[in-house]
Design a protein around this motif. Structure first.
Motif, mmCIF file in Angstrom:
data_model
loop_
_atom_site.group_PDB
_atom_site.id
_atom_site.type_symbol
_atom_site.label_atom_id
_atom_site.label_comp_id
_atom_site.label_asym_id
_atom_site.label_seq_id
_atom_site.Cartn_x
_atom_site.Cartn_y
_atom_site.Cartn_z
ATOM 1 N N GLN A 65 0.832 -1.208 0.000
ATOM 2 C CA GLN A 65 0.000 0.000 0.000
ATOM 3 C C GLN A 65 0.865 1.255 0.000
ATOM 4 O OE1 GLN A 65 -3.336 0.957 3.042
ATOM 5 N NE2 GLN A 65 -1.418 1.709 3.908
ATOM 6 N N TRP A 66 1.864 1.330 0.896
ATOM 7 C CA TRP A 66 2.709 2.522 0.988
ATOM 8 C C TRP A 66 3.563 2.710 -0.261
ATOM 9 C CZ3 TRP A 66 1.864 6.475 3.878
ATOM 10 C CH2 TRP A 66 1.237 6.323 5.114
ATOM 11 N N LEU A 67 4.043 1.606 -0.845
ATOM 12 C CA LEU A 67 4.850 1.713 -2.066
ATOM 13 C C LEU A 67 4.006 2.256 -3.219
ATOM 14 C CD1 LEU A 67 6.923 -1.587 -1.838
ATOM 15 C CD2 LEU A 67 7.687 0.743 -1.332
ATOM 16 N N GLN A 68 2.778 1.772 -3.327
ATOM 17 C CA GLN A 68 1.905 2.281 -4.388
ATOM 18 C C GLN A 68 1.521 3.737 -4.125
ATOM 19 O OE1 GLN A 68 -1.143 -0.452 -5.848
ATOM 20 N NE2 GLN A 68 -0.052 -2.097 -4.810
ATOM 21 N N PHE A 69 1.274 4.076 -2.881
ATOM 22 C CA PHE A 69 0.971 5.460 -2.534
ATOM 23 C C PHE A 69 2.134 6.376 -2.923
ATOM 24 C CE2 PHE A 69 1.422 8.938 0.545
ATOM 25 C CZ PHE A 69 0.217 9.599 0.368
ATOM 26 N N ALA A 70 3.358 5.971 -2.580
ATOM 27 C CA ALA A 70 4.537 6.797 -2.880
ATOM 28 C C ALA A 70 4.708 6.997 -4.379
ATOM 29 C CB ALA A 70 5.796 6.156 -2.290
ATOM 30 N N ASN A 71 4.604 5.915 -5.133
ATOM 31 C CA ASN A 71 4.912 5.977 -6.569
ATOM 32 C C ASN A 71 3.755 6.452 -7.434
ATOM 33 O OD1 ASN A 71 7.593 5.280 -6.329
ATOM 34 N ND2 ASN A 71 7.205 3.109 -6.554
ATOM 35 N N SER A 72 2.593 6.558 -6.873
ATOM 36 C CA SER A 72 1.486 7.089 -7.680
ATOM 37 C C SER A 72 0.915 8.343 -7.026
ATOM 38 C CB SER A 72 0.400 6.021 -7.895
ATOM 39 O OG SER A 72 -0.066 5.524 -6.660
ATOM 40 N N THR A 73 0.230 8.203 -5.930
ATOM 41 C CA THR A 73 -0.445 9.346 -5.314
ATOM 42 C C THR A 73 0.515 10.466 -4.917
ATOM 43 O OG1 THR A 73 -2.126 7.816 -4.478
ATOM 44 C CG2 THR A 73 -2.055 10.006 -3.487
ATOM 45 N N LEU A 74 1.537 10.130 -4.139
ATOM 46 C CA LEU A 74 2.451 11.163 -3.651
ATOM 47 C C LEU A 74 3.285 11.763 -4.782
ATOM 48 C CD1 LEU A 74 3.542 12.753 -1.258
ATOM 49 C CD2 LEU A 74 5.131 10.855 -0.806
ATOM 50 N N SER A 75 3.807 10.905 -5.661
ATOM 51 C CA SER A 75 4.644 11.437 -6.745
ATOM 52 C C SER A 75 3.839 12.329 -7.685
ATOM 53 C CB SER A 75 5.325 10.306 -7.525
ATOM 54 O OG SER A 75 4.392 9.562 -8.266
ATOM 55 N N ILE A 76 2.606 11.968 -7.969
ATOM 56 C CA ILE A 76 1.773 12.808 -8.839
ATOM 57 C C ILE A 76 1.466 14.135 -8.150
ATOM 58 C CG2 ILE A 76 -0.535 13.023 -9.872
ATOM 59 C CD1 ILE A 76 -0.305 10.001 -10.535
ATOM 60 N N ALA A 77 1.152 14.080 -6.860
ATOM 61 C CA ALA A 77 0.867 15.319 -6.122
ATOM 62 C C ALA A 77 2.080 16.242 -6.102
ATOM 63 C CB ALA A 77 0.426 14.993 -4.704
ATOM 64 N N MET A 78 3.269 15.662 -6.112
ATOM 65 C CA MET A 78 4.490 16.473 -6.099
ATOM 66 C C MET A 78 4.855 16.994 -7.491
ATOM 67 S SD MET A 78 7.021 14.337 -3.550
ATOM 68 C CE MET A 78 8.474 15.145 -4.203
ATOM 69 N N LEU A 79 4.752 16.135 -8.483
ATOM 70 C CA LEU A 79 5.359 16.418 -9.790
ATOM 71 C C LEU A 79 4.427 17.047 -10.812
ATOM 72 C CD1 LEU A 79 7.459 13.138 -10.036
ATOM 73 C CD2 LEU A 79 8.238 15.411 -9.336
ATOM 74 N N PHE A 92 -1.601 18.252 -2.956
ATOM 75 C CA PHE A 92 -0.378 18.251 -2.161
ATOM 76 C C PHE A 92 -0.587 18.700 -0.714
ATOM 77 C CE2 PHE A 92 3.676 20.163 -0.856
ATOM 78 C CZ PHE A 92 4.514 19.075 -1.002
ATOM 79 N N PRO A 93 -1.226 19.849 -0.448
ATOM 80 C CA PRO A 93 -1.371 20.281 0.950
ATOM 81 C C PRO A 93 -2.140 19.272 1.817
ATOM 82 C CG PRO A 93 -1.838 22.097 -0.532
ATOM 83 C CD PRO A 93 -1.730 20.859 -1.383
ATOM 84 N N ARG A 94 -3.179 18.684 1.261
ATOM 85 C CA ARG A 94 -3.960 17.702 2.025
ATOM 86 C C ARG A 94 -3.130 16.464 2.347
ATOM 87 N NH1 ARG A 94 -6.760 13.325 0.960
ATOM 88 N NH2 ARG A 94 -6.487 13.468 -1.290
ATOM 89 N N LEU A 95 -2.400 15.960 1.348
ATOM 90 C CA LEU A 95 -1.572 14.778 1.561
ATOM 91 C C LEU A 95 -0.459 15.056 2.560
ATOM 92 C CD1 LEU A 95 -1.201 13.413 -2.081
ATOM 93 C CD2 LEU A 95 -2.723 12.588 -0.290
ATOM 94 N N MET A 96 0.149 16.224 2.436
ATOM 95 C CA MET A 96 1.246 16.570 3.333
ATOM 96 C C MET A 96 0.758 16.681 4.781
ATOM 97 S SD MET A 96 4.004 16.588 1.622
ATOM 98 C CE MET A 96 5.205 17.593 2.464
ATOM 99 N N LYS A 97 -0.414 17.234 4.958
ATOM 100 C CA LYS A 97 -0.960 17.370 6.312
ATOM 101 C C LYS A 97 -1.149 15.991 6.940
ATOM 102 C CE LYS A 97 -4.794 19.382 8.874
ATOM 103 N NZ LYS A 97 -6.087 20.051 8.793
ATOM 104 N N GLU A 98 -1.713 15.068 6.185
ATOM 105 C CA GLU A 98 -1.933 13.724 6.723
ATOM 106 C C GLU A 98 -0.610 12.982 6.921
ATOM 107 O OE1 GLU A 98 -3.370 10.565 8.518
ATOM 108 O OE2 GLU A 98 -4.494 12.409 8.157
ATOM 109 N N LEU A 99 0.325 13.114 5.974
ATOM 110 C CA LEU A 99 1.631 12.477 6.136
ATOM 111 C C LEU A 99 2.345 13.014 7.364
ATOM 112 C CD1 LEU A 99 3.325 12.021 2.647
ATOM 113 C CD2 LEU A 99 2.962 10.283 4.396
ATOM 114 N N ASP A 100 2.210 14.301 7.611
ATOM 115 C CA ASP A 100 2.826 14.895 8.794
ATOM 116 C C ASP A 100 2.298 14.216 10.054
ATOM 117 O OD1 ASP A 100 4.709 17.140 9.509
ATOM 118 O OD2 ASP A 100 2.998 17.653 10.786
ATOM 119 N N CYS A 101 1.008 13.959 10.094
ATOM 120 C CA CYS A 101 0.410 13.257 11.243
ATOM 121 C C CYS A 101 0.928 11.817 11.333
ATOM 122 C CB CYS A 101 -1.113 13.240 11.134
ATOM 123 S SG CYS A 101 -1.869 14.856 11.351
ATOM 124 N N GLN A 102 1.022 11.144 10.188
ATOM 125 C CA GLN A 102 1.488 9.754 10.167
ATOM 126 C C GLN A 102 2.926 9.637 10.673
ATOM 127 O OE1 GLN A 102 -0.103 6.833 8.969
ATOM 128 N NE2 GLN A 102 -2.029 7.915 8.723
#
Length: 195
Positions: free
Chosen positions: A100-114, A123-133
């Motif tokens: 799950q985390w590998l797919q999140f990193a390579n699809s959801t997170l990378s797309i939000a960044m790039l 990006f802001p929503r994902l970063m807020k939740e990642l900060d909590c995690q």
């Protein structure tokens, strides 16, 4: 050498390379310059017809055609390394969560960044939740640093390199994580060419 990693500067090969350095997994690195199209030469296309970097050859595993196992996509490579060469994945739950985390990193997170429009929207929503995690400082899966941490932390550490204009002040756990990652010797060895 059992493991051969094909990669090059500014490719996602740095993720499995960092992981193997952290876990003290022996490997041979063959660097191809994708800027010069070396990943499309005939020899490499015989290994990976898509010309994708990274590509990992694991000669300890034979396919039905007696060829060694060949994988591309950094997430698939990290999952294989975690399962075969590390103590990361101890249960079926660990495998599922790591995937799950590998797919999140390579699809959801990378797309939000790039992708610029996603950077503004997602990006802001994902970063807020990642900060909590990341607030606890504990591994994302299980109780030891693993493939999931490698993927997420690598992408986060790209932020100051690729997007220095992004204000990380609202994300103290992410800033702490990035500082911690940048001090890791294995990270510096694998990712040093990004600086």
């Amino acid at each position: 050498m059992v493991l051969t990693l094909y990669g090059g500067p500014k490719t996602r090969a740095s993720l499995p390379r960092w992981y193997m350095e952290e876990k003290d997994i022996s490997y041979q690195l063959i660097e191809l310059d994708h800027q010069k199209g070396e990943n499309y030469n005939t020899e490499f296309l015989a290994i990976n017809p898509f010309g994708k970097l990274p590509t990992l050859i694991d000669s300890s595993i034979s396919m039905p055609n007696r060829e060694p196992l060949t994988l591309f996509e950094s997430g698939a490579i990290l999952l294989h390394l975690a399962e075969q060469y590390s103590e990361d994945i101890q249960t079926i739950e660990h495998k599922a969560l790591t995937s799950q985390w590998l797919q999140f990193a390579n699809s959801t997170l990378s797309i939000a960044m790039l992708v610029p429009r996603h950077r503004e929207k997602e990006f802001p929503r994902l970063m807020k939740e990642l900060d909590c995690q990341l607030e606890t400082g504990q591994p994302l899966v299980g109780n030891i640093w693993g493939a999931a941490d490698c993927a997420i932390q690598a992408y986060l550490a790209y932020l100051p390199l690729m997007f220095p204009q992004v204000d990380l002040t609202p994300y103290p756990s992410i800033r702490t994580t990035i500082k911690h990652v940048e001090r890791r010797p294995a990270y510096r060895k694998a990712m040093g060419n990004l600086r």
